[in-house]
Design a protein around this motif. Structure first.
Motif, PDB file in Angstrom:
ATOM      1  N   GLY A  40      40.940  27.688  54.594  1.00 17.14           N
ATOM      2  CA  GLY A  40      39.620  27.692  55.217  1.00 17.14           C
ATOM      3  C   GLY A  40      38.487  28.126  54.333  1.00 17.14           C
ATOM      4  O   GLY A  40      37.315  27.928  54.683  1.00 17.14           O
ATOM      5  N   SER A  41      38.753  28.722  53.167  1.00 22.79           N
ATOM      6  CA  SER A  41      37.685  29.261  52.326  1.00 22.79           C
ATOM      7  C   SER A  41      38.106  29.219  50.861  1.00 22.79           C
ATOM      8  O   SER A  41      39.189  29.688  50.510  1.00 22.79           O
ATOM      9  CB  SER A  41      37.360  30.703  52.738  1.00 22.79           C
ATOM     10  N   SER A  42      37.235  28.680  50.030  1.00 17.22           N
ATOM     11  CA  SER A  42      37.525  28.642  48.599  1.00 17.22           C
ATOM     12  C   SER A  42      37.510  30.035  47.987  1.00 17.22           C
ATOM     13  O   SER A  42      38.193  30.293  46.990  1.00 17.22           O
ATOM     14  CB  SER A  42      36.510  27.744  47.890  1.00 17.22           C
ATOM     15  N   VAL A  43      36.752  30.937  48.576  1.00 18.55           N
ATOM     16  CA  VAL A  43      36.730  32.318  48.080  1.00 18.55           C
ATOM     17  C   VAL A  43      38.076  32.985  48.331  1.00 18.55           C
ATOM     18  O   VAL A  43      38.634  33.655  47.457  1.00 18.55           O
ATOM     19  CB  VAL A  43      35.590  33.115  48.745  1.00 18.55           C
ATOM     20  N   PHE A  44      38.617  32.807  49.532  1.00 12.77           N
ATOM     21  CA  PHE A  44      39.939  33.366  49.823  1.00 12.77           C
ATOM     22  C   PHE A  44      41.016  32.705  48.956  1.00 12.77           C
ATOM     23  O   PHE A  44      41.970  33.353  48.551  1.00 12.77           O
ATOM     24  CB  PHE A  44      40.278  33.187  51.299  1.00 12.77           C
ATOM     25  N   HIS A  45      40.854  31.412  48.683  1.00 14.75           N
ATOM     26  CA  HIS A  45      41.823  30.722  47.817  1.00 14.75           C
ATOM     27  C   HIS A  45      41.834  31.344  46.436  1.00 14.75           C
ATOM     28  O   HIS A  45      42.898  31.614  45.860  1.00 14.75           O
ATOM     29  CB  HIS A  45      41.487  29.237  47.731  1.00 14.75           C
ATOM     30  N   ALA A  46      40.651  31.583  45.879  1.00 17.12           N
ATOM     31  CA  ALA A  46      40.574  32.220  44.558  1.00 17.12           C
ATOM     32  C   ALA A  46      41.094  33.648  44.605  1.00 17.12           C
ATOM     33  O   ALA A  46      41.723  34.129  43.654  1.00 17.12           O
ATOM     34  CB  ALA A  46      39.126  32.185  44.064  1.00 17.12           C
ATOM     35  N   MET A  47      40.851  34.320  45.712  1.00 22.37           N
ATOM     36  CA  MET A  47      41.279  35.709  45.856  1.00 22.37           C
ATOM     37  C   MET A  47      42.794  35.846  45.898  1.00 22.37           C
ATOM     38  O   MET A  47      43.372  36.786  45.329  1.00 22.37           O
ATOM     39  CB  MET A  47      40.657  36.295  47.131  1.00 22.37           C
ATOM     40  N   PHE A  48      43.459  34.891  46.545  1.00 22.18           N
ATOM     41  CA  PHE A  48      44.901  35.008  46.749  1.00 22.18           C
ATOM     42  C   PHE A  48      45.736  34.141  45.800  1.00 22.18           C
ATOM     43  O   PHE A  48      46.864  34.500  45.466  1.00 22.18           O
ATOM     44  CB  PHE A  48      45.260  34.639  48.194  1.00 22.18           C
ATOM     45  N   TYR A  49      45.189  32.991  45.354  1.00 16.67           N
ATOM     46  CA  TYR A  49      45.983  32.058  44.567  1.00 16.67           C
ATOM     47  C   TYR A  49      45.324  31.654  43.254  1.00 16.67           C
ATOM     48  O   TYR A  49      45.873  30.822  42.531  1.00 16.67           O
ATOM     49  CB  TYR A  49      46.263  30.783  45.383  1.00 16.67           C
ATOM     50  N   GLY A  50      44.163  32.208  42.956  1.00 14.05           N
ATOM     51  CA  GLY A  50      43.480  31.854  41.724  1.00 14.05           C
ATOM     52  C   GLY A  50      44.085  32.527  40.507  1.00 14.05           C
ATOM     53  O   GLY A  50      45.039  33.315  40.597  1.00 14.05           O
ATOM     54  N   GLU A  51      43.506  32.219  39.358  1.00 18.90           N
ATOM     55  CA  GLU A  51      44.027  32.769  38.101  1.00 18.90           C
ATOM     56  C   GLU A  51      43.895  34.278  38.041  1.00 18.90           C
ATOM     57  O   GLU A  51      44.699  34.955  37.411  1.00 18.90           O
ATOM     58  CB  GLU A  51      43.284  32.132  36.924  1.00 18.90           C
ATOM     59  N   LEU A  52      42.861  34.813  38.678  1.00 17.57           N
ATOM     60  CA  LEU A  52      42.635  36.259  38.660  1.00 17.57           C
ATOM     61  C   LEU A  52      43.024  36.911  39.985  1.00 17.57           C
ATOM     62  O   LEU A  52      42.500  37.956  40.348  1.00 17.57           O
ATOM     63  CB  LEU A  52      41.167  36.557  38.344  1.00 17.57           C
ATOM     64  N   ALA A  53      43.922  36.275  40.713  1.00 20.59           N
ATOM     65  CA  ALA A  53      44.329  36.792  42.016  1.00 20.59           C
ATOM     66  C   ALA A  53      45.012  38.145  41.870  1.00 20.59           C
ATOM     67  O   ALA A  53      45.774  38.386  40.934  1.00 20.59           O
ATOM     68  CB  ALA A  53      45.269  35.805  42.698  1.00 20.59           C
ATOM     69  N   GLU A  54      44.684  39.037  42.816  1.00 16.67           N
ATOM     70  CA  GLU A  54      45.287  40.365  42.830  1.00 16.67           C
ATOM     71  C   GLU A  54      46.230  40.465  44.026  1.00 16.67           C
ATOM     72  O   GLU A  54      45.884  40.038  45.138  1.00 16.67           O
ATOM     73  CB  GLU A  54      44.213  41.441  42.920  1.00 16.67           C
TER      74      GLU A  54
END
Length: 520
Positions: free
Chosen positions: A143-157
């Motif tokens: 639902g959100s590209s921000v959440f995607h980056a937050m959870f599955y992106g290169e810098l995901a924590e």
């Protein structure tokens, strides 16, 4: 077996090879004695049946299991669980709860604000007002590209708990409800916070819905606050709509409580506004009210010195020299906010032939030019009409764009000059939106004479409003004829229809109230 339909025509078929157990057993024995590559070609054919199946259009779960409308007294299980999750954060207790929901949308909605299978939690809100909310990374990332980056992106924590102190819990829940349930649930007291959350997490469709909600609820009471927020959120369309309301209903907007809550930059932009349709004394008093509120925000005593300090250079944006002399003498000059030299120079500006130089802007504001919608093609008078005996002349109208009705144009006496007392009224579905009692002087001509409301009245598109007037004066006057049901006035289309409130003969084809005076 070849199967055909009832008309004898062949149908498309799917062929299934059904291996008999005995054949499978024999094949396996022979394969053990010979190589698999050579033996496979010499084996006897396998028995099978040809089964013809009628093909159908693929249906989604929602088509197969249409949602049933809930009874009047009971809610569905989905709604009950949904409300339960919204309030209590409970886990669905039933072991086979998936079977209760026929569509993926409904099953997904069960996970909203639910600890079941939650793999992340959010601590939302400022310190002292936080709320811990569960989430599901996959759903949020979809639902959100921000959440995607937050959870599955290169810098995901990989954090089990995420703190979000700058978003209100109610607004965050509204955003989650949209992501999980595809439902938009907005309220007047949380829509700005929801818009902030939608902008922060890049949920554009929810943000657009928030802006639409704000535009439809826009009024003079909240226009200044929304102007400030629209600039912050970079929503130019909403900003333009706010300016339209502030310009047309400037005095109402400046006297609203929301005006005192705006930031300094928005204050300056309003005080600079060339098309502000307000008396300058109202602008001056509004600026002082804002200064008092700003002193409280900065924890300062609301003294004259501190008010002038928080106003700063914005004080000189108030066009004090353009006030009526009485307004200046009885208002600004005695407020204490001006220095003695400033007061003396402004008095000289009013009276002296050689005017002193002033720091204040001395050019009057342009304001808004009212438009007039004339609904009759001609007018006339007769010896036996138009008479006024306390009866009501009324007409209904609707517009296709938001406008602000400032007053009506009325006919006057057909027997020389005369003075009339007019009670004008504007209603929507029986609710009075504006009214005024005033007098106007007619010179005996067939011209129309304006009668104004105290403040312009906001008119929404595609809704019929009732314009009424009760006149007291010379009984014989001009009246309109050859009325039009639709009039194009600039970019605004106005439609007219007869009103049941009219008891003096006014209608679409003829009568009084020949003009609507408005800002657009």
């Amino acid at each position: 077996i070849l199967m055909v339909d009832e008309k004898g025509k062949n149908m498309k078929c799917l062929t299934f090879f059904l291996m008999l157990p005995e054949t499978v057993k024999n094949r396996s024995k022979k394969s053990s004695k010979k190589g698999s590559s050579s033996s496979s070609s010499k084996l006897p054919p396998v028995c099978y049946e040809i089964i013809t199946l009628k093909t159908k259009k693929k249906k989604m779960a929602a088509d197969i299991f249409p949602r049933k409308k809930p009874a009047n007294t009971n809610t569905t299980a989905v709604q009950q669980y949904h409300q339960q999750n919204l309030n209590n954060n409970n886990i669905i207790p039933a072991p086979n709860w998936q079977g209760l929901y026929p569509t993926i949308r409904e099953r997904n909605a069960v996970m909203f604000n639910n600890d079941l299978m939650a793999d992340v939690h959010f601590v939302v809100g400022p310190p002292g007002g936080t709320q811990r909310l569960p989430g599901h990374k996959y759903v949020l990332a979809v639902g959100s590209s921000v959440f995607h980056a937050m959870f599955y992106g290169e810098l995901a924590e990989d954090k089990d708990e995420i703190r979000i102190p700058d978003v209100e819990p109610a607004a965050f829940l509204a955003m989650l409800k949209y992501i999980y349930c595809d439902e938009i649930d907005l309220a007047a007291d949380t829509v700005l916070a929801t818009l902030y959350a939608a902008k922060k997490y890049i949920v554009p469709h929810l943000a657009r819905a928030c802006v639409n909600f704000l535009e439809t609820s826009l009024s003079a009471k909240n226009a200044c606050v929304l102007l400030s927020q629209s600039c912050l959120f970079e929503e130019p369309d909403l900003t333009q709509r706010c300016w339209e309301v502030i310009d047309a209903q400037a005095e109402l907007a400046l006297k609203s409580e929301g005006f005192c809550d705006i930031d300094f930059q928005t204050l300056e932009s309003i005080l600079r506004r060339e098309t502000l349709n307000a008396k300058e004394i109202v602008v001056f008093e509004a600026a002082l009210n804002w200064a008092e509120a700003e002193c409280q925000r900065q924890e300062l005593m609301a003294t004259i010195e501190n008010k002038r300090k928080v106003l700063g250079k914005a004080l000189y944006l108030i066009r004090i020299p353009t006030m009526a002399l009485d307004d200046f003498a009885n208002g600004a000059a005695q407020s204490g906010i001006l220095t003695l030299n400033e007061t003396n120079d402004i008095f000289l500006w009013y009276t002296a032939a050689k005017k002193p130089e002033l720091q204040f802007v001395s050019k009057p504001r342009k304001g808004l030019v009212p438009q007039r919608c004339h609904r009759f093609q001609s007018c006339a008078y007769r010896s036996n009409q138009w008479r006024y005996r306390g009866r009501c002349d009324s007409i209904q109208f609707a517009v296709d764009k938001r406008v602000f009705i400032a007053g009506f144009g009325l006919y006057g006496s057909s027997c020389g000059s005369a003075e009339y007392s007019a009670k004008i009224e504007l209603k929507r579905q029986g609710v009075i939106l504006g009214q005024n009692l005033s007098k106007y002087f007619s010179d005996g001509s067939s011209n129309t004479f304006p009668v104004w409301f105290e403040y312009p009245v906001q008119i929404e598109p595609d809704t019929f409003y009732t314009a009424s007037v009760i006149l007291d004066g010379n009984e014989l006057s001009y009246f309109g004829q050859e009325g039009m049901t639709e009039v194009q006035c600039g970019k605004v289309t106005v439609q007219f229809q007869c009103s049941s409130d009219s008891t003096n003969g006014t209608g679409v084809q003829g009568g009084q109230i020949p003009e609507l005076i408005f800002y657009a």
